[in-house]
Design a protein around this motif. Structure first.
Motif, PDB file in Angstrom:
ATOM      1  N   ALA A 111       0.812  -1.215   0.000  1.00  0.00           N
ATOM      2  CA  ALA A 111       0.000   0.000   0.000  1.00  0.00           C
ATOM      3  C   ALA A 111       0.845   1.264   0.000  1.00  0.00           C
ATOM      4  CB  ALA A 111      -0.927  -0.003   1.223  1.00  0.00           C
ATOM      5  N   GLY A 112       2.163   1.107   0.009  1.00  0.00           N
ATOM      6  CA  GLY A 112       3.044   2.275   0.000  1.00  0.00           C
ATOM      7  C   GLY A 112       3.032   3.047   1.302  1.00  0.00           C
ATOM      8  N   LYS A 113       2.851   2.352   2.443  1.00  0.00           N
ATOM      9  CA  LYS A 113       2.718   3.015   3.729  1.00  0.00           C
ATOM     10  C   LYS A 113       3.904   2.800   4.656  1.00  0.00           C
ATOM     11  CE  LYS A 113      -1.426   4.223   2.463  1.00  0.00           C
ATOM     12  NZ  LYS A 113      -1.670   5.617   1.980  1.00  0.00           N
ATOM     13  N   VAL A 114       5.007   2.280   4.158  1.00  0.00           N
ATOM     14  CA  VAL A 114       6.183   2.013   4.990  1.00  0.00           C
ATOM     15  C   VAL A 114       7.294   2.986   4.611  1.00  0.00           C
ATOM     16  CG1 VAL A 114       7.952   0.330   5.634  1.00  0.00           C
ATOM     17  CG2 VAL A 114       5.575  -0.406   5.321  1.00  0.00           C
ATOM     18  N   ASP A 115       7.889   3.590   5.630  1.00  0.00           N
ATOM     19  CA  ASP A 115       8.949   4.579   5.396  1.00  0.00           C
ATOM     20  C   ASP A 115      10.338   3.998   5.599  1.00  0.00           C
ATOM     21  OD1 ASP A 115       7.229   7.107   5.100  1.00  0.00           O
ATOM     22  OD2 ASP A 115       6.516   6.245   6.985  1.00  0.00           O
ATOM     23  N   GLU A 116      10.491   3.082   6.582  1.00  0.00           N
ATOM     24  CA  GLU A 116      11.813   2.531   6.871  1.00  0.00           C
ATOM     25  C   GLU A 116      11.720   1.053   7.238  1.00  0.00           C
ATOM     26  OE1 GLU A 116      14.313   6.466   8.168  1.00  0.00           O
ATOM     27  OE2 GLU A 116      14.181   4.823   9.585  1.00  0.00           O
ATOM     28  N   LEU A 117      12.819   0.355   7.036  1.00  0.00           N
ATOM     29  CA  LEU A 117      12.944  -1.045   7.434  1.00  0.00           C
ATOM     30  C   LEU A 117      14.216  -1.213   8.249  1.00  0.00           C
ATOM     31  CD1 LEU A 117      12.417  -4.153   7.287  1.00  0.00           C
ATOM     32  CD2 LEU A 117      13.688  -4.137   5.125  1.00  0.00           C
ATOM     33  N   PHE A 118      14.070  -1.766   9.452  1.00  0.00           N
ATOM     34  CA  PHE A 118      15.205  -2.164  10.278  1.00  0.00           C
ATOM     35  C   PHE A 118      15.271  -3.692  10.222  1.00  0.00           C
ATOM     36  CE2 PHE A 118      13.996   1.950  11.825  1.00  0.00           C
ATOM     37  CZ  PHE A 118      15.186   2.578  12.175  1.00  0.00           C
ATOM     38  N   LEU A 119      16.375  -4.224   9.728  1.00  0.00           N
ATOM     39  CA  LEU A 119      16.492  -5.665   9.510  1.00  0.00           C
ATOM     40  C   LEU A 119      17.761  -6.190  10.154  1.00  0.00           C
ATOM     41  CD1 LEU A 119      15.571  -8.312   8.136  1.00  0.00           C
ATOM     42  CD2 LEU A 119      16.831  -7.579   6.096  1.00  0.00           C
ATOM     43  N   THR A 120      17.592  -7.124  11.087  1.00  0.00           N
ATOM     44  CA  THR A 120      18.738  -7.847  11.639  1.00  0.00           C
ATOM     45  C   THR A 120      18.963  -9.078  10.789  1.00  0.00           C
ATOM     46  OG1 THR A 120      18.366  -7.085  13.901  1.00  0.00           O
ATOM     47  CG2 THR A 120      19.632  -9.106  13.629  1.00  0.00           C
ATOM     48  N   PHE A 121      20.194  -9.227  10.304  1.00  0.00           N
ATOM     49  CA  PHE A 121      20.573 -10.343   9.431  1.00  0.00           C
ATOM     50  C   PHE A 121      21.476 -11.259  10.253  1.00  0.00           C
ATOM     51  CE2 PHE A 121      22.404 -11.849   5.252  1.00  0.00           C
ATOM     52  CZ  PHE A 121      21.190 -12.241   4.715  1.00  0.00           C
ATOM     53  N   ALA A 122      20.930 -12.406  10.711  1.00  0.00           N
ATOM     54  CA  ALA A 122      21.657 -13.296  11.615  1.00  0.00           C
ATOM     55  C   ALA A 122      22.496 -14.301  10.830  1.00  0.00           C
ATOM     56  CB  ALA A 122      20.677 -14.033  12.525  1.00  0.00           C
ATOM     57  N   PRO A 123      23.690 -14.645  11.323  1.00  0.00           N
ATOM     58  CA  PRO A 123      24.568 -15.594  10.626  1.00  0.00           C
ATOM     59  C   PRO A 123      24.136 -17.033  10.890  1.00  0.00           C
ATOM     60  CG  PRO A 123      25.654 -14.834  12.600  1.00  0.00           C
ATOM     61  CD  PRO A 123      24.341 -14.090  12.523  1.00  0.00           C
ATOM     62  N   LYS A 124      22.932 -17.365  10.443  1.00  0.00           N
ATOM     63  CA  LYS A 124      22.374 -18.701  10.636  1.00  0.00           C
ATOM     64  C   LYS A 124      21.669 -19.138   9.367  1.00  0.00           C
ATOM     65  CE  LYS A 124      21.563 -17.958  15.586  1.00  0.00           C
ATOM     66  NZ  LYS A 124      20.546 -17.859  16.663  1.00  0.00           N
ATOM     67  N   LEU A 125      21.592 -20.460   9.169  1.00  0.00           N
ATOM     68  CA  LEU A 125      20.850 -21.050   8.060  1.00  0.00           C
ATOM     69  C   LEU A 125      19.783 -21.965   8.644  1.00  0.00           C
ATOM     70  CD1 LEU A 125      23.865 -21.945   5.733  1.00  0.00           C
ATOM     71  CD2 LEU A 125      22.286 -20.028   5.472  1.00  0.00           C
ATOM     72  N   ALA A 126      18.560 -21.868   8.124  1.00  0.00           N
ATOM     73  CA  ALA A 126      17.455 -22.620   8.711  1.00  0.00           C
ATOM     74  C   ALA A 126      16.749 -23.539   7.722  1.00  0.00           C
ATOM     75  CB  ALA A 126      16.434 -21.653   9.316  1.00  0.00           C
ATOM     76  N   ALA A 127      16.602 -23.112   6.452  1.00  0.00           N
ATOM     77  CA  ALA A 127      15.842 -23.860   5.446  1.00  0.00           C
ATOM     78  C   ALA A 127      14.417 -24.107   5.937  1.00  0.00           C
ATOM     79  CB  ALA A 127      16.559 -25.152   5.087  1.00  0.00           C
ATOM     80  N   GLY A 128      13.739 -25.110   5.390  1.00  0.00           N
ATOM     81  CA  GLY A 128      12.387 -25.402   5.813  1.00  0.00           C
ATOM     82  C   GLY A 128      11.357 -24.498   5.159  1.00  0.00           C
ATOM     83  N   GLU A 129      10.141 -24.550   5.687  1.00  0.00           N
ATOM     84  CA  GLU A 129       9.006 -23.854   5.097  1.00  0.00           C
ATOM     85  C   GLU A 129       8.678 -22.533   5.793  1.00  0.00           C
ATOM     86  OE1 GLU A 129       7.600 -24.896   2.320  1.00  0.00           O
ATOM     87  OE2 GLU A 129       9.036 -26.565   2.325  1.00  0.00           O
ATOM     88  N   ALA A 130       9.519 -22.085   6.690  1.00  0.00           N
ATOM     89  CA  ALA A 130       9.241 -20.831   7.394  1.00  0.00           C
ATOM     90  C   ALA A 130       9.137 -19.660   6.413  1.00  0.00           C
ATOM     91  CB  ALA A 130      10.323 -20.555   8.428  1.00  0.00           C
ATOM     92  N   ALA A 131       8.350 -18.661   6.784  1.00  0.00           N
ATOM     93  CA  ALA A 131       8.118 -17.510   5.913  1.00  0.00           C
ATOM     94  C   ALA A 131       9.320 -16.576   5.892  1.00  0.00           C
ATOM     95  CB  ALA A 131       6.881 -16.750   6.387  1.00  0.00           C
TER      96      ALA A 131
END
Length: 265
Positions: free
Chosen positions: A210-230
């Motif tokens: 909807a164009g309603k987000v101004d910023e994104l704070f993203l923590t990028f963890a040094p892990k691999l998980a795979a699977g069906e998680a979103a």
């Protein structure tokens, strides 16, 4: 090119060190990571909206159904610091169904950030958005001075409204209302100028679409998980990828803490 700042700081398990890689390299304590943080001025019709998410290196936002096990100590501190800078924090009901969640301003921040003495004197508005009104209240951790607002659709049953009203205010929103209407209610009726959204991925996708987000704070963890998680977004593909500009990068123990601005739509 910015000059590299050389600073000698003693770290500890309670106060780990963080390297700022962008905009100007420096070494600092974790609680200083977003010192002096300023959000963009909100447009007149809604709050400034920032997303805050944590992800594995392969893009998963949960491990064994929980997000809490992905980020480390500094990530958890960053989440708390961001909350101290906003007026309200919002999650979707699906996030509350998945695991216990605390929507308050953690008391352990008192005295940690000296330039914000007011944060121990105010309450953070916790917002849960749900179409059906089916929110497991047992998963919402009680907070001192608790302020909870449940935004539910007009079609939600009266029983759901009564149940939610035992913990906070239950406010109906027209079923055909878009995110613009919801955000306008928060701005105009609850005085929210800065809103932090902590998922889930469906809510994130709806707001960005909807164009309603101004910023994104993203923590990028040094892990691999795979699977069906979103991933941090789920649902139909966006009409066009949302453009972002990198504002800052911090690093601690292999974790990256990224801040982006999004193009307003």
């Amino acid at each position: 090119m910015p000059s590299r700042t050389s600073t000698t700081i003693s770290g500890s398990p309670r106060n780990p060190l963080v390297r700022r890689l962008l905009p100007e390299p420096a070494e600092l304590r974790a609680e200083e990571i977003y010192g002096g943080l300023q959000f963009p001025e909100p447009p007149p019709e809604r709050p400034c909206v920032a997303l805050n998410m944590v992800s594995t290196a392969d893009g998963k936002i949960t491990v064994d159904g929980r997000a809490g096990g992905i980020g480390g100590q500094v990530d958890r501190l960053v989440m708390r610091l961001l909350r101290s800078r906003v007026d309200a924090v919002m999650v979707g009901a699906g996030t509350v169904r998945e695991e216990k969640i605390n929507l308050g301003l953690p008391q352990d921040l008192r005295g940690m950030v000296p330039e914000m003495p007011e944060m121990s004197e105010r309450d953070l508005l916790g917002v849960v958005i749900s179409g059906s009104g089916q929110v497991p209240l047992d998963n919402l951790v009680h907070n001192a001075g608790e302020r909870l607002l449940f935004l539910i659709s007009e079609g939600a049953p009266d029983e759901a409204v009564e149940t939610l009203s035992t913990r906070g205010e239950a406010r109906r929103i027209p079923e055909d209302a878009g995110y613009g209407t919801t955000l306008a209610v928060l701005r105009q009726e609850y005085g929210v100028r800065r809103l932090l959204v902590e998922g889930g991925p469906g809510l994130n996708r709806g707001l960005i679409g909807a164009g309603k987000v101004d910023e994104l704070f993203l923590t990028f963890a040094p892990k691999l998980a795979a699977g069906e998680a979103a991933n941090i977004l789920t649902g139909e593909a966006l009409e066009a990828p949302a453009g972002m500009r990198l504002i800052s990068v911090y690093e601690s123990g292999g974790e990256l803490y990224l801040r982006y601005s999004l193009q307003r739509g």
